[in-house]
Design a protein around this motif. Structure first.
Motif: not given
Length: 314
Positions: A212-217
């Motif tokens: 669900g996340l494109d990348k970790l912030e």
């Protein structure tokens, strides 16, 4: 006359004392053992026991010292050492065991030659040995005395895990699971133990991706402690703690529950929510054999990818 009567009385007392010492039975050195609902006396083992010279891998135990018939217990084979730990009892006498609660188990402690078990109804404990031919023998087995009408296999287990009964063992690995078969006549398996091997999950991991996340912030991490069955981590915003449950009935099964976090406000709540949901939905874990692990849901879909690594101090 008084002197004669006195001497006669003394002589009679001496005879009675000697008679008592003759007819008084010796107290048994062996404790009573309970099997199922019945209590039975432990039968002494044969007087002649093989003596094993103590070596680096020989271990005499307190249980052995307390009972001369269990003296010099040894754990000299690889199987004896690998037997250590908790196992689920998944089959006995052809009956497959699959329960949501009160799954029977047995735990072996090679360092003390002690075992602890539950047959699905009663708790058992005692001593054991494994010889050079991978034959296990149980000694001084004690059991609680509950009656469980809905348990059909407890007495079957008791006939195998009982005093002075010796059984050949065979250990095998299938994938990341290990099995121990207790072999009866003709090499037929009469009882099977199973243990999932999730040791690869132990330790510190850095989160690489979350569904669900494109990348970790921001960086996130999690630490799994399979000894204490606890997890600790950082969502990238708050610290998280929770419980680990290993379901030995299913391959590589692991569940995370009772998770709680600190309540610090931060701008990365979307990542934190995805992190927590992924852990809550985890049903199993698989390893690539190196330094990466995937957490999967009940349908086998990837939830989170982890990479072995240390958390850098800020």
């Amino acid at each position: 006359m008084k002197k004669i009567a006195f001497i006669a009385a003394i002589s009679a007392m001496a005879i009675m004392g000697a008679g008592c010492s003759v007819i008084q039975p010796n107290k048994s050195k062996y404790p009573k053992t309970m099997s199922g609902a019945a209590a039975t006396q432990v039968s002494p083992a044969p007087a002649e026991q093989p003596t094993v010279a103590p070596g680096p891998e020989s271990q005499a135990t307190d249980s052995a010292a307390a009972n001369p018939n269990v003296a010099m217990l040894t754990m000299n084979t690889r199987l004896a050492r690998d037997l250590g730990g908790q196992w689920s009892i998944v089959m006995v006498n052809g009956v497959t065991i699959d329960r949501d609660e009160d799954m029977p188990y047995i735990t072996f402690e090679p360092s003390s030659a002690a075992f602890y078990a539950n047959n699905g109804c009663n708790t058992l404990n005692g001593a054991y040995s494994v010889d050079a031919n991978d034959v296990v023998t149980f000694y001084n087995v004690l059991s609680t005395l509950r009656y469980c009408a809905d348990v059909e296999f407890d007495n079957m287990i008791n006939t195998i895990v009982t005093d002075n009964v010796s059984t050949k063992l065979r250990m095998s690995e299938v994938g990341q699971e290990t099995f121990v078969d207790f072999l009866g006549e003709g090499g037929k398996t009469v009882m099977r133990l199973r243990r999932g091997n999730l040791e690869f999950l132990n330790g510190q991991w850095i989160v690489e991706s979350i569904v669900g996340l494109d990348k970790l912030e921001v960086p996130a991490d999690v630490f799994f402690d399979l000894t204490e069955l606890k997890l600790h981590g950082n969502t990238g915003c708050n610290f998280v703690n929770g419980d680990i449950y290993l379901d030995h009935r299913r391959s590589n099964a692991v569940d995370f529950s009772n998770m709680g976090t600190t309540r610090m406000a931060c701008p990365y709540t979307h990542q934190e929510t995805a992190f927590l949901v992924a852990l809550e939905q985890t049903a199993s874990a698989i390893s690539d054999g190196n330094d990466k692990v995937m957490l999967l849901d009940a349908a086998g879909k990837e939830l989170m990818t982890l990479k072995r690594g240390e958390v850098k101090a800020e």
